[in-house]
Enzyme design. Structure first.
Site, PDB file in Angstrom:
ATOM      1  N   PHE A  35       0.830  -1.196   0.000  1.00  0.00           N
ATOM      2  CA  PHE A  35       0.000   0.000   0.000  1.00  0.00           C
ATOM      3  C   PHE A  35       0.863   1.243   0.000  1.00  0.00           C
ATOM      4  O   PHE A  35       2.054   1.212   0.316  1.00  0.00           O
ATOM      5  CB  PHE A  35      -0.949   0.009   1.206  1.00  0.00           C
ATOM      6  CG  PHE A  35      -0.245   0.085   2.544  1.00  0.00           C
ATOM      7  CD1 PHE A  35      -0.029   1.299   3.173  1.00  0.00           C
ATOM      8  CD2 PHE A  35       0.209  -1.068   3.171  1.00  0.00           C
ATOM      9  CE1 PHE A  35       0.615   1.361   4.395  1.00  0.00           C
ATOM     10  CE2 PHE A  35       0.851  -1.014   4.401  1.00  0.00           C
ATOM     11  CZ  PHE A  35       1.058   0.211   5.014  1.00  0.00           C
ATOM     12  N   CYS A  36       0.243   2.354  -0.387  1.00  0.00           N
ATOM     13  CA  CYS A  36       0.911   3.655  -0.396  1.00  0.00           C
ATOM     14  C   CYS A  36      -0.151   4.733  -0.217  1.00  0.00           C
ATOM     15  O   CYS A  36      -1.310   4.431   0.062  1.00  0.00           O
ATOM     16  CB  CYS A  36       1.702   3.861  -1.682  1.00  0.00           C
ATOM     17  SG  CYS A  36       0.688   3.825  -3.173  1.00  0.00           S
ATOM     18  N   THR A  37       0.198   5.980  -0.396  1.00  0.00           N
ATOM     19  CA  THR A  37      -0.712   7.082  -0.093  1.00  0.00           C
ATOM     20  C   THR A  37      -1.933   7.091  -0.998  1.00  0.00           C
ATOM     21  O   THR A  37      -3.073   7.087  -0.515  1.00  0.00           O
ATOM     22  CB  THR A  37       0.019   8.431  -0.212  1.00  0.00           C
ATOM     23  OG1 THR A  37       1.204   8.395   0.579  1.00  0.00           O
ATOM     24  CG2 THR A  37      -0.872   9.574   0.258  1.00  0.00           C
ATOM     25  N   CYS A  39       2.121   1.931  -5.329  1.00  0.00           N
ATOM     26  CA  CYS A  39       1.745   0.515  -5.287  1.00  0.00           C
ATOM     27  C   CYS A  39       1.675  -0.089  -6.675  1.00  0.00           C
ATOM     28  O   CYS A  39       2.080  -1.231  -6.890  1.00  0.00           O
ATOM     29  CB  CYS A  39       0.386   0.356  -4.614  1.00  0.00           C
ATOM     30  SG  CYS A  39       0.373   0.850  -2.905  1.00  0.00           S
TER      31      CYS A  39
END
Length: 274
Positions: free
Chosen positions: A179-181, A186
């Site tokens: 996951f990322c912001t 991702c």
């Protein structure tokens, strides 16, 4: 709320990103929006802010670009302009990983919505990886997530290669959840992980921001706040402004009411836009 903030990206193929950028600059100027748009041969990425009508018009213009009809956009509100000016840039990558030829548009991991994401990361056999930088992870992350402690997204491939070597030495090929912001890192990092020979690779559709917007706090597996790359600094559930501020000396986020010790520009800390 005076400003609508739109975070967007799309992996697609632009034959001439310079021509698209040249067209976008006057459009953005006429609409009076602020923020940054990055274009490359692999697509578009950026965050922009302006009046609701201006942002609607800009997003409609961007969706008309090749391959961008289904572009992912996440919206938020701000009381003041979160950016000082508008920039439209051309770069080799819309998010810099430096891992050679990858094709996130076709070879990224499987998208999961927030509910399916909760179920996946609740499985103790799933490896959960936070693909963001260390200063972002320090503000908040998902429970059980591994922090690669990277200074820059460019550091992620080397970290993962070492991590993957350990997994393979143990004879493991687990499910990997990343996951990322907002989802863009991702897309690229899951394409990297799949290129390294892992098949069960998943990522959170729309990233942390979509999760915090849609997932009821009572059911959430998120802990802390989410760092964002604008004047809000962090947001929480419902995308409400968080309690972090940016240190003017070192550029790193810290809780508003907490003591923050740094050595200013000589501290050796990394720029928070790495």
């Amino acid at each position: 709320m005076a400003y609508t903030v739109a975070a967007l990206y799309r992996f697609t193929t632009f034959a001439d990103p310079a021509a698209i950028a040249a067209d976008l600059r006057p459009v953005c100027a006429d609409l009076g929006v602020c923020g940054t748009l990055i274009l490359a041969g692999e697509g578009i990425n950026g965050t922009v802010a302006g009046s609701a009508g201006a942002i609607d018009a800009l997003i409609a213009h961007l969706r008309a670009l090749p391959g961008c009809a289904d572009m992912d956009v996440k919206y938020a509100q701000a009381h003041a302009a979160p950016f000082a000016r508008m920039k439209v840039k051309i770069k080799p990558e819309i998010v810099t990983l430096g891992a050679g030829d990858l094709d996130p548009a076709r070879a990224a991991g499987t998208h999961l919505d927030p509910a399916d994401w909760n179920a996946l990361i609740a499985d103790p056999d799933t490896i959960v990886i936070d693909t963001r930088n260390a200063y972002e992870v320090a503000c908040g992350t998902f429970e059980r997530a591994i922090d690669p402690a990277t200074r820059s997204f460019r550091d992620f491939p080397a970290w993962f290669d070492a991590f993957a070597a350990d997994l393979k030495a143990q004879g493991r090929s687990p499910k990997i959840a990343m996951f990322c912001t907002g989802g863009i890192r991702c897309e690229k990092s899951t394409a990297l992980v799949k290129a390294r020979g892992f098949d069960d690779v998943y990522h959170l559709k729309g990233g942390i921001l979509r999760y915090l917007e849609e997932m009821p706090e009572a059911d959430s597996r998120w802990q802390g706040e989410c760092y964002v790359f604008d004047e809000r600094v962090t947001v929480g559930h419902g995308l409400k402004p968080g309690d972090y501020v940016t240190c003017r000396a070192c550029g790193l986020p810290h809780p508003r009411d907490a003591r923050h010790d740094c050595a200013g520009d000589e501290s050796g800390v990394w720029p928070h836009r790495g």
